[in-house]
Design an enzyme around this catalytic site. Structure first.
Site, short mmCIF file in Angstrom:
data_model
loop_
_atom_site.label_atom_id
_atom_site.label_comp_id
_atom_site.label_asym_id
_atom_site.label_seq_id
_atom_site.Cartn_x
_atom_site.Cartn_y
_atom_site.Cartn_z
N HIS A 79 -9.98 -29.38 29.98
CA HIS A 79 -8.86 -29.89 30.81
C HIS A 79 -8.89 -28.98 31.29
CE1 HIS A 79 -9.29 -31.04 26.03
NE2 HIS A 79 -8.40 -32.47 26.66
N HIS A 129 0.80 -28.81 28.56
CA HIS A 129 -0.34 -29.17 28.37
C HIS A 129 -1.45 -28.77 29.18
CE1 HIS A 129 -3.78 -32.18 29.27
NE2 HIS A 129 -2.64 -32.21 27.85
N GLU A 131 -3.93 -28.93 30.78
CA GLU A 131 -4.34 -29.34 32.00
C GLU A 131 -3.97 -28.43 32.94
OE1 GLU A 131 -6.33 -33.16 33.03
OE2 GLU A 131 -5.75 -32.62 35.37
N CYS A 200 -7.70 -39.52 37.89
CA CYS A 200 -8.49 -39.45 38.44
C CYS A 200 -9.20 -41.11 38.21
CB CYS A 200 -9.23 -38.68 37.10
SG CYS A 200 -9.89 -39.53 36.04
N SER A 228 -3.88 -36.45 23.14
CA SER A 228 -4.05 -37.49 24.06
C SER A 228 -3.49 -37.54 25.30
CB SER A 228 -4.98 -38.50 23.76
OG SER A 228 -6.37 -39.02 24.66
N SER A 229 -2.99 -37.28 26.09
CA SER A 229 -2.74 -37.41 27.67
C SER A 229 -2.37 -38.42 27.96
CB SER A 229 -2.19 -36.23 28.14
OG SER A 229 -1.57 -37.18 29.90
N ASN A 230 -4.24 -38.97 28.39
CA ASN A 230 -4.25 -39.81 29.65
C ASN A 230 -3.98 -41.40 28.13
OD1 ASN A 230 -7.45 -41.34 28.26
ND2 ASN A 230 -7.43 -39.34 28.38
N SER A 273 -10.86 -40.24 25.64
CA SER A 273 -12.23 -39.36 24.93
C SER A 273 -12.27 -39.68 23.32
CB SER A 273 -11.00 -38.07 24.26
OG SER A 273 -9.45 -38.54 24.51
O1 0JX Z 1 -4.70 -34.65 26.89
P1 0JX Z 1 -5.48 -35.51 28.30
O2 0JX Z 1 -5.76 -37.02 28.12
O3 0JX Z 1 -6.07 -34.93 29.44
O4 0JX Z 1 -7.67 -34.87 27.97
P2 0JX Z 1 -8.42 -35.64 27.06
O5 0JX Z 1 -7.51 -37.12 25.73
O6 0JX Z 1 -9.00 -35.50 25.82
O7 0JX Z 1 -9.09 -37.02 26.92
C1 0JX Z 1 -11.05 -36.37 28.00
C2 0JX Z 1 -9.77 -35.17 29.04
C3 0JX Z 1 -9.43 -35.25 29.96
C4 0JX Z 1 -9.74 -34.15 30.83
O8 0JX Z 1 -8.77 -34.57 32.79
FE1 SF4 Z 2 -12.12 -36.07 34.33
FE2 SF4 Z 2 -12.04 -37.73 32.29
FE3 SF4 Z 2 -10.23 -36.05 32.98
FE4 SF4 Z 2 -10.66 -38.04 34.47
S1 SF4 Z 2 -10.11 -38.37 32.10
S2 SF4 Z 2 -10.57 -35.74 35.03
S3 SF4 Z 2 -12.60 -37.76 34.26
S4 SF4 Z 2 -12.24 -35.93 31.92
#
Ligand code: 0JX
Ligand code: SF4
Length: 316
Positions: A79, A129, A131, A200, A228-230, A273
């Site tokens: 992150h 967060h 990041e 991304c 996990s944000s995404n 992740s």
């Molecule tokens: O919480 P995030 O989605 O930023 O992180 P996660 O779930 O560890 O996903 C992979 C890392 C993403 C970084 O951008």
């Molecule tokens: Fe990098 Fe994955 Fe985070 Fe996208 S989601 S910025 S590819 S770590």
């Protein structure tokens, strides 16, 4: 008893992105190179199963650099970290490897470049967060203004409305971010944005697949961790795209089977992740209860790969 029929729509792309792949590899290779224990500042990626697997191989997860002994290598999570963290590691003469995803580092560089050009930065992201903390921490405290919603834009107190640039967290909802960007541009017509957006490719692609599936299913399950944000964004995107029952599950045992009684079409995806083993586990759990026909919904193909840092490619 015959099992009810169910179509399981499997999103593609789903699961691990190139940044996660690389970050996990970095921890594994560091343990191989330097032996255990190798310290990792923050969960390398936000997934308990990944973290537990690496812990079993000799990784020790801590939240702060101060929790690491100075004589063991430390890895910074995917992150990203504020500038102060590698600086502190250097001051303590620690061996460290930065597993920040190159696409997050790109945003860090963007922020520094704009600041150098005399622009004040606005970051679109979620407070607290890692990041967001890492990206805002590329510049001195107070230099980056954070907005989380379109409403926040009205409250921004900027130095000079004609000298502004914005950056974003990489894992945001594409559509929600577009609304915030529109609000920024409406209030500050001179604001400069990224050449190509900071969200991304992996985030964008996983959301696009969910949008394709969500309108046609009775339920959508997203495999991912609560932090996990995404992954959480995928649930929101699914709901916004018309699937009222969209849920985050960490693994098969989290599925509320009573809520799925009578369904005939379910969508399944996984955050960036979440390991594919957990997708297999969930598919197997559906097969145990339904006569499943599996349909892949592929909206993009990914072939992104990131190299690990050179220090890990050299012999010990
Ligand atoms: O919480 P995030 O989605 O930023 O992180 P996660 O779930 O560890 O996903 C992979 C890392 C993403 C970084 O951008
Ligand atoms: Fe990098 Fe994955 Fe985070 Fe996208 S989601 S910025 S590819 S770590």
């Amino acid at each position: 008893m015959t099992k009810p029929a169910l179509t399981l729509y499997l999103a593609a792309p789903r699961g691990f992105c190139a940044g996660v792949d690389r970050a996990i590899k970095i921890v594994e290779m560091a343990i191989e190179k330097w032996g255990a224990p190798v310290y990792v500042r923050h969960e390398i990626v936000h997934n308990r199963f990944v973290v537990d697997g690496l812990r079993a191989k000799g990784a020790v997860f801590v939240e702060e650099l101060d929790d690491c002994p100075p004589d063991r290598p430390v890895i910074f999570s995917a992150h990203g970290v504020p500038k102060s963290v590698p600086a502190a590691a250097q001051a303590r003469e620690m061996v460290y490897v930065d597993a920040t995803c190159p696409l997050v580092s790109k945003v860090h560089i963007e922020a520094a470049r704009h600041a150098e050009a005399g622009l004040q930065m606005v970051m679109i992201g979620h407070a607290g967060h890692p990041e967001t903390i890492g990206t805002m921490g590329q510049l001195p405290e107070g230099e980056v203004l954070l907005v989380e919603t379109p409403a926040d834009v009205a409250g921004l107190d900027v130095r000079d409305p004609e000298k502004l640039a914005f950056i974003t967290q990489t894992t945001l909802s594409v559509d929600d971010t577009a609304e915030i960007v529109a609000a920024l541009q409406a209030r500050f017509p001179m604001i400069i944005g990224p050449h190509k957006e900071d969200i991304c490719y992996a985030t964008t692609n996983r959301q696009a697949a969910v949008k394709q599936i969500a309108p046609d299913v009775d339920a959508l399950l997203v495999i991912g961790a609560p932090n996990s944000s995404n992954s959480r964004r995928l649930v929101e995107v699914g709901r916004a795209a018309g699937c009222s029952y969209a849920q985050l599950v960490q693994r098969a045992e989290d599925i509320d089977w009573r809520a799925l009684e009578g369904v005939s079409a379910v969508g399944l995806t996984a955050g960036a992740s979440a390991p594919e083993e957990l997708v297999d586990e969930v598919v197997a759990a559906f097969r145990a209860r339904f006569k499943v026909s599996l349909e892949k919904v592929e909206t993009a193909q990914e072939n992104v790969e990131f190299k690990v840092p050179r220090v890990l490619r050299q012999p010990a």
